[in-house]
Motif scaffolding. Sequence first.
Motif, PDB file in Angstrom:
ATOM      1  N   ALA A  33      46.955  31.459  94.385  1.00 59.87           N
ATOM      2  CA  ALA A  33      48.539  31.226  94.703  1.00 59.87           C
ATOM      3  C   ALA A  33      48.743  29.665  95.294  1.00 59.87           C
ATOM      4  N   ARG A  34      47.664  29.134  96.001  1.00 57.94           N
ATOM      5  CA  ARG A  34      47.827  27.955  96.501  1.00 57.94           C
ATOM      6  C   ARG A  34      47.677  26.850  95.271  1.00 57.94           C
ATOM      7  N   ALA A  35      46.793  27.487  94.207  1.00 59.00           N
ATOM      8  CA  ALA A  35      46.537  26.578  93.099  1.00 59.00           C
ATOM      9  C   ALA A  35      47.658  26.368  92.091  1.00 59.00           C
ATOM     10  N   ARG A  36      48.394  27.401  91.986  1.00 49.27           N
ATOM     11  CA  ARG A  36      49.816  27.611  91.339  1.00 49.27           C
ATOM     12  C   ARG A  36      50.801  26.654  91.823  1.00 49.27           C
ATOM     13  N   HIS A  37      50.960  26.661  93.270  1.00 49.23           N
ATOM     14  CA  HIS A  37      51.787  25.911  93.952  1.00 49.23           C
ATOM     15  C   HIS A  37      51.561  24.432  93.572  1.00 49.23           C
ATOM     16  N   GLU A  38      49.939  23.870  93.833  1.00 46.79           N
ATOM     17  CA  GLU A  38      49.736  22.813  93.745  1.00 46.79           C
ATOM     18  C   GLU A  38      50.083  22.121  92.189  1.00 46.79           C
ATOM     19  N   GLY A  39      49.732  23.081  91.330  1.00 46.81           N
ATOM     20  CA  GLY A  39      50.257  22.834  89.822  1.00 46.81           C
ATOM     21  C   GLY A  39      51.659  22.675  89.685  1.00 46.81           C
ATOM     22  N   THR A  40      52.748  23.223  90.418  1.00 41.92           N
ATOM     23  CA  THR A  40      53.979  23.168  90.344  1.00 41.92           C
ATOM     24  C   THR A  40      54.334  21.809  90.693  1.00 41.92           C
ATOM     25  N   VAL A  41      53.689  21.175  91.859  1.00 41.21           N
ATOM     26  CA  VAL A  41      54.188  20.044  92.445  1.00 41.21           C
ATOM     27  C   VAL A  41      53.477  19.006  91.662  1.00 41.21           C
ATOM     28  N   TRP A  42      52.412  19.207  90.916  1.00 41.83           N
ATOM     29  CA  TRP A  42      51.869  18.035  89.944  1.00 41.83           C
ATOM     30  C   TRP A  42      52.765  18.012  88.838  1.00 41.83           C
ATOM     31  N   LEU A  43      53.413  19.054  88.181  1.00 41.32           N
ATOM     32  CA  LEU A  43      54.227  18.928  87.214  1.00 41.32           C
ATOM     33  C   LEU A  43      55.600  18.023  87.735  1.00 41.32           C
ATOM     34  N   GLY A  44      55.925  17.840  89.039  1.00 39.21           N
ATOM     35  CA  GLY A  44      56.914  16.938  89.423  1.00 39.21           C
ATOM     36  C   GLY A  44      56.241  15.452  89.115  1.00 39.21           C
ATOM     37  N   SER A  45      54.929  15.243  89.413  1.00 35.46           N
ATOM     38  CA  SER A  45      54.372  13.770  89.254  1.00 35.46           C
ATOM     39  C   SER A  45      54.300  13.560  87.478  1.00 35.46           C
ATOM     40  N   VAL A  46      54.034  14.614  86.903  1.00 36.25           N
ATOM     41  CA  VAL A  46      54.082  14.163  85.264  1.00 36.25           C
ATOM     42  C   VAL A  46      55.400  13.821  85.036  1.00 36.25           C
ATOM     43  N   THR A  47      56.731  14.682  85.635  1.00 38.38           N
ATOM     44  CA  THR A  47      58.014  14.136  85.341  1.00 38.38           C
ATOM     45  C   THR A  47      58.126  12.952  85.619  1.00 38.38           C
ATOM     46  N   ALA A  48      57.760  12.494  86.879  1.00 35.03           N
ATOM     47  CA  ALA A  48      58.096  11.093  87.433  1.00 35.03           C
ATOM     48  C   ALA A  48      57.373  10.201  86.649  1.00 35.03           C
ATOM     49  N   ALA A  49      56.166  10.277  86.086  1.00 31.63           N
ATOM     50  CA  ALA A  49      55.520   9.392  84.970  1.00 31.63           C
ATOM     51  C   ALA A  49      56.100   9.114  83.667  1.00 31.63           C
ATOM     52  N   ALA A  50      56.928  10.460  83.015  1.00 26.95           N
ATOM     53  CA  ALA A  50      57.461  10.633  81.927  1.00 26.95           C
ATOM     54  C   ALA A  50      58.674   9.772  82.178  1.00 26.95           C
ATOM     55  N   VAL A  51      59.654   9.893  83.150  1.00 23.01           N
ATOM     56  CA  VAL A  51      60.901   9.134  83.272  1.00 23.01           C
ATOM     57  C   VAL A  51      60.465   7.705  83.587  1.00 23.01           C
ATOM     58  N   ALA A  52      59.549   7.404  84.320  1.00 25.21           N
ATOM     59  CA  ALA A  52      59.226   5.943  84.655  1.00 25.21           C
ATOM     60  C   ALA A  52      58.850   5.121  83.332  1.00 25.21           C
ATOM     61  N   SER A  53      57.977   5.855  82.436  1.00 23.49           N
ATOM     62  CA  SER A  53      57.639   5.260  81.172  1.00 23.49           C
ATOM     63  C   SER A  53      58.768   5.253  80.172  1.00 23.49           C
ATOM     64  N   GLY A  54      59.596   6.227  80.278  1.00 19.57           N
ATOM     65  CA  GLY A  54      60.812   5.907  79.269  1.00 19.57           C
ATOM     66  C   GLY A  54      61.555   4.645  79.719  1.00 19.57           C
ATOM     67  N   LEU A  55      61.799   4.723  81.023  1.00 17.11           N
ATOM     68  CA  LEU A  55      62.450   3.484  81.520  1.00 17.11           C
ATOM     69  C   LEU A  55      61.889   2.163  81.353  1.00 17.11           C
ATOM     70  N   LEU A  56      60.498   2.262  81.299  1.00 16.71           N
ATOM     71  CA  LEU A  56      59.796   0.894  81.077  1.00 16.71           C
ATOM     72  C   LEU A  56      59.862   0.596  79.702  1.00 16.71           C
ATOM     73  N   LEU A  57      59.799   1.521  78.609  1.00 22.70           N
ATOM     74  CA  LEU A  57      59.761   1.363  77.185  1.00 22.70           C
ATOM     75  C   LEU A  57      61.242   0.822  77.081  1.00 22.70           C
ATOM     76  N   LEU A  58      62.149   1.286  77.593  1.00 22.34           N
ATOM     77  CA  LEU A  58      63.632   1.076  77.290  1.00 22.34           C
ATOM     78  C   LEU A  58      63.647  -0.417  77.759  1.00 22.34           C
ATOM     79  N   ALA A  59      63.160  -0.789  78.942  1.00 24.73           N
ATOM     80  CA  ALA A  59      63.457  -2.035  79.357  1.00 24.73           C
ATOM     81  C   ALA A  59      62.642  -3.061  78.379  1.00 24.73           C
ATOM     82  N   ALA A  60      61.525  -2.784  78.181  1.00 29.64           N
ATOM     83  CA  ALA A  60      60.864  -3.727  77.175  1.00 29.64           C
ATOM     84  C   ALA A  60      61.455  -3.909  75.945  1.00 29.64           C
ATOM     85  N   TRP A  61      62.258  -2.666  75.140  1.00 31.65           N
ATOM     86  CA  TRP A  61      63.116  -3.035  74.011  1.00 31.65           C
ATOM     87  C   TRP A  61      64.293  -3.721  74.421  1.00 31.65           C
TER      88      TRP A  61
END
Length: 223
Positions: free
Chosen positions: A109-137
């Motif tokens: 149960a703790r492992a699943r919770h940590e995995g859910t929090v990690w998905l937030g970090s994946v979302t953060a990296a994806a949003v930041a990457s999109g903004l950075l690519l948009l700024a580079a363009w």
Amino acid sequence: MIVTLIVVCEVGFWVLLAAGLATRYLLKMPRTGLALLLCEPLLEVLLLVVTAIDLKNGADPSWRHGLAALYIGYTVGHGHRTVKWLDGHAAHRFGGAPPPVKPPRYGMARARHEGTVWLGSVTAAAVASGLLLLAAWYVGDDGNTESLRSWIFVAWRAAGIHGLIALSYAIWPKKAPKEAPEHDLGKTREKAPGKASAVPARDPEDVPDLLVGRPREDEEQVR
């Protein structure tokens, strides 16, 4: 200017959060408090617009613009969890609601919770990457966009490290502390101060006659 605005947005985030919760539970104005909480994303929009204007006016892309993209991504990935956690505690403390459910601490149960929090970090990296690519363009090939693209690696490296930490809870689940055996608990109860003695009561036949109110044999003979 961008760094100053990031600091202002971070301070504004907590100010709006405190004001929204106080209005919602202390002043008993839930709609107004909700409106203040919904203003949180406007800070990130403001930061994004100012960053774009700064690049449009000819500013060279630098670490400041990359940091702004990472900040916006982190807010998108983890900001709602922070607001929900604080809202639950405020509702319990000031609104009479039941205490918020704590995240699990042990096992899968703790492992699943940590995995859910990690998905937030994946979302953060994806949003930041999109903004950075948009700024580079937006800057185009004529400008120096290497500093912007380097922050994409930083974002995904942070998400990767967080992923390894979350994965460790699944590979080596944290075990709950063992409870004491029942026979140990029985000994503890017998030795506990203020408890009744564990020595069995004596048979009434063994108690002196005077203590139980029986007439003595010699008295019966006299009678």
